[in-house]
Design an enzyme around this catalytic site. Structure first.
Site, PDB file in Angstrom:
ATOM      1  CE  LYS A   6      -4.339  -1.382  -0.068  1.00 28.07           C
ATOM      2  NZ  LYS A   6      -4.301  -2.455  -1.019  1.00 28.07           N
ATOM      3  CE  LYS A  52      -7.002 -13.106  -8.251  1.00 28.31           C
ATOM      4  NZ  LYS A  52      -6.725 -11.719  -7.936  1.00 28.31           N
ATOM      5  CE  LYS A  97     -14.044  -2.979  -8.578  1.00 27.16           C
ATOM      6  NZ  LYS A  97     -13.640  -2.158  -7.427  1.00 27.16           N
TER       7      LYS A  97
END
Ligand code: TRP
Length: 331
Positions: A111, A194, A197
């Site tokens: 992050k 995979k 989204k």
């Protein structure tokens, strides 16, 4: 009966990958365990400090999970922010969570790279909030993907540290709930391994039939086999993998034989695949649309879930406060 707890990240609609991966296992899990499922809306503030529509996204997630088969009669379903008791446990755990170990956490490091301008304390203490989610219900097991294993390990560390510090044997170490062979991975229609989204290649349970047809017809293919029994390219392997989940064994065999004899027409295969995906998603999609109209029912489900979760959370907090030395009586 074991207590199993699962947190649902509060972003995005369910896609085929979620459904055949985690969600179908969740549905089975409910029959044999005391399950808690919650929508992790507090957690979403670590990346989206000014969320667009927190309530609506929680509502949509709830609707889709209910439509897919989570049963409020069997499981406790709630929204994290409806159980604010978790924040007190988060505070207690944070007092004994060290900067170094939080900084070393992989998800934190990711992050920091992704949002260098918003490295906030919530991001740093994401694992402590997650530990509080788990420990507040004294969960035995937590279904976690690869990316969450470290968080679960930290939860065990925090649980043990609490026990050692206060010389109690209060929190038990939660273990990973292993889906074993049932954990399937649905690939993308773009040749990638995979469906997701963020990968931008997802077929959503909510997609209307014409959207599914369009997405499937656009799936990547190759030039076609030139030799009998030729090894399949990744794109083609992916089509077959998805087909195995939605079509009959006869259909899969038919196209596999056609491939092996160099007679396959990818257009035909895609048409069949699209129809089988639609047939598989249709009942869920109908339930989603139906539930979207049932505000009162959704409200009741959430209220009941929150009440059950809060009662359990309060009990834990009462005991934890006592252990640390905050008397529940004045003096
Ligand atoms: N971190 C989890 C995820 O990103 C979501 C989550 C929050 C969670 N709290 C949890 C998962 C507690 C399991 C248990 O998917």
């Amino acid at each position: 009966m074991e207590t199993v707890l699962s947190g649902i990240r509060s972003t995005g609609n369910l896609h085929l990958g979620n459904y055949f991966g985690a969600v179908r296992n969740f549905i089975k899990m409910q029959d044999e365990n005391n399950c808690y499922f919650f929508i992790a809306d507090y957690h979403s503030l670590t990346t989206h400090p000014t969320p667009d529509n927190l309530k609506n996204s929680s509502k949509q997630i709830l609707i889709e999970y209910l439509a897919a088969g989570l049963d409020p009669e069997k499981s406790t379903l709630y929204i994290q922010s409806d159980v604010p008791e978790v924040l007190e446990l988060y505070l207690f755990l944070n007092m004994n969570a060290y900067l170094g170990e939080l900084e070393r956490c992989n998800s934190f490091k990711d992050k920091v790279r992704q949002q260098p301008n918003n490295v906030n304390a919530g991001l740093l203490t994401y694992p402590t909030l997650m530990a509080a989610d788990i420990l507040i219900h004294r969960a035995d097991k937590v279904p976690v993907g690869k990316d969450q294993e470290q968080h679960l390990e930290m939860t065990r560390t925090f649980a043990n540290r609490f026990n050692n510090l206060y010389k109690v044997n209060y929190f038990k170490e939660p273990e990973a709930y292993n889906f074993g062979e049932n954990l399937v991975k649905i690939p993308g229609l773009d040749g990638s391994l995979k469906m997701g989204k963020s990968e931008g290649n997802a077929l959503y349970l909510m997609d209307p039939p014409e959207v599914i047809r369009k997405k499937v017809m656009r799936a990547k293919t190759d030039q076609g086999p030139t030799e009998e029994n030729q090894t399949k390219s990744q794109e083609i392997e992916n089509l077959f993998t998805i087909m195995r989940h939605v079509s009959t064994p006869e259909t899969c065999e038919y196209f596999n034989d056609a491939y092996n004899h160099c007679q396959i027409r990818y257009g035909d295969m895609k048409k069949q695949l699209a129809e089988d995906i639609i047939r598989c998603c249709e009942p869920i999609r109908e339930r989603i649309l139906d539930l979207s109209q049932q505000e009162k029912y959704l409200e009741e489900v959430m209220d009941a879930g929150a009440a059950k979760a809060r009662a359990n959370a309060r009990k834990t907090l009462r005991e934890v406060r006592e252990i640390i030395g905050f008397s529940n009586k004045r003096f």
